[in-house]
Scaffold this motif. Structure first.
Motif, PDB file in Angstrom:
ATOM      1  N   PHE A  58      -4.589   3.264  -6.043  1.00 11.03           N
ATOM      2  CA  PHE A  58      -3.765   2.216  -5.325  1.00 11.03           C
ATOM      3  C   PHE A  58      -2.572   3.041  -4.564  1.00 11.03           C
ATOM      4  O   PHE A  58      -2.459   3.285  -3.887  1.00 11.03           O
ATOM      5  CB  PHE A  58      -3.447   1.346  -5.966  1.00 11.03           C
ATOM      6  N   LEU A  82      -7.009  -8.296   1.181  1.00  6.14           N
ATOM      7  CA  LEU A  82      -5.924  -6.710   0.007  1.00  6.14           C
ATOM      8  C   LEU A  82      -5.750  -6.473   1.995  1.00  6.14           C
ATOM      9  O   LEU A  82      -5.035  -5.494   2.318  1.00  6.14           O
ATOM     10  CB  LEU A  82      -7.389  -5.513  -0.050  1.00  6.14           C
ATOM     11  N   MET A 118       5.175  -4.113   1.183  1.00  6.77           N
ATOM     12  CA  MET A 118       5.050  -4.528  -0.265  1.00  6.77           C
ATOM     13  C   MET A 118       6.036  -6.358  -0.516  1.00  6.77           C
ATOM     14  O   MET A 118       7.479  -5.782  -1.116  1.00  6.77           O
ATOM     15  CB  MET A 118       4.670  -3.796  -0.912  1.00  6.77           C
ATOM     16  N   LEU A 174      -7.502  -9.692  -6.479  1.00  2.84           N
ATOM     17  CA  LEU A 174      -7.144  -9.145  -5.970  1.00  2.84           C
ATOM     18  C   LEU A 174      -6.850  -7.902  -7.207  1.00  2.84           C
ATOM     19  O   LEU A 174      -7.243  -8.324  -7.970  1.00  2.84           O
ATOM     20  CB  LEU A 174      -5.462  -9.593  -6.268  1.00  2.84           C
ATOM     21  N   TYR A 178      -2.827  -3.942  -8.100  1.00  2.00           N
ATOM     22  CA  TYR A 178      -2.354  -4.083  -7.690  1.00  2.00           C
ATOM     23  C   TYR A 178      -1.409  -4.979  -8.470  1.00  2.00           C
ATOM     24  O   TYR A 178       0.073  -5.146  -8.035  1.00  2.00           O
ATOM     25  CB  TYR A 178      -2.813  -4.701  -6.323  1.00  2.00           C
ATOM     26  N   TYR A 181       1.584  -3.185  -9.567  1.00  2.08           N
ATOM     27  CA  TYR A 181       2.241  -3.322  -9.443  1.00  2.08           C
ATOM     28  C   TYR A 181       3.299  -3.927  -9.135  1.00  2.08           C
ATOM     29  O   TYR A 181       4.584  -3.742  -9.205  1.00  2.08           O
ATOM     30  CB  TYR A 181       1.465  -2.442  -8.120  1.00  2.08           C
ATOM     31  N   ASN A 186       7.369  -3.406  -9.079  1.00  3.93           N
ATOM     32  CA  ASN A 186       7.033  -2.437  -7.983  1.00  3.93           C
ATOM     33  C   ASN A 186       7.912  -0.906  -8.209  1.00  3.93           C
ATOM     34  O   ASN A 186       8.145  -0.059  -7.154  1.00  3.93           O
ATOM     35  CB  ASN A 186       8.226  -2.948  -6.761  1.00  3.93           C
TER      36      ASN A 186
END
Length: 192
Positions: A58, A82, A118, A174, A178, A181, A186
């Motif tokens: 990722f 995605l 993101m 997902l 992710y 994250y 983040n």
């Protein structure tokens, strides 16, 4: 090509060598770090990623995307969540060479557009998302956070809008990396 699937790699390598002057290199899980340590990607590189490698790599894919390079995700579904999150193209495992080249051409022509950012979640949104992905029900989440169920639903609606999904059930599609994250604020980017 980022995959552990030797058949997918050999088929793609054969088709690409027959049709154009691209060179195909297989990057398995144990080779990817060395590849990015010793190789600097250029704007003509195309990264074809099978869905089995997406979750494991990722952070590398985030960096490839941020460099503006072409990424094609080979997935079971054509309309992969995605793909929209990353601003990349998705094709199914049963793709044709024309479909792959059209996908690459489409991405190259839109490369000047700004890449999707993101999503940034608030602390409460992270907590709600984390609990939802762990299977905790709305009532328990509202009790543990000291907020109403209506507020939890409101947070979920905002989360879904931010990550570009229409149905809450699609959160399960997902990759967990992710979700981690997003829930980690983040801050867990790895720069190669």
């Amino acid at each position: 090509m980022l995959t552990n699937n030797n058949y997918l790699y050999l088929g793609l390598d054969f088709l690409i060598r027959e049709r154009c002057e691209y060179q195909c290199t297989m990057l398995s899980q144990n080779k990817i770090h060395a590849f990015f340590t010793y190789y600097t990607p250029n704007c003509n590189d195309v990264f074809v990623v099978s869905s089995d490698m997406f979750a494991k790599n990722f952070n590398y894919l985030l960096n490839i995307r941020d460099l503006g390079l072409t990424i094609v995700i080979v997935n079971k579904l054509r309309n992969s969540p995605l793909a929209s999150l990353f601003g990349v193209c998705a094709i199914t495992y049963h793709f044709s060479v024309e479909e792959l080249f059209n996908c690459i051409k489409k991405h190259k022509s839109s490369i000047t557009q700004q890449l999707p950012q993101m999503p940034r979640l608030t602390n409460r949104e992270r907590i709600v998302l984390f609990n939802i992905t762990k299977g905790v029900d709305i009532h328990s989440i509202s009790d543990s956070m000291g907020i109403s169920e209506k507020t939890v639903y409101s947070h979920m609606a905002i989360i879904m809008r931010k990550i570009g999904l229409k149905k809450r059930v699609n959160v399960g599609l997902l990759p967990s990396v992710y979700i981690n994250y997003l829930c980690a604020g983040n801050q867990s980017r790895v720069i190669y």
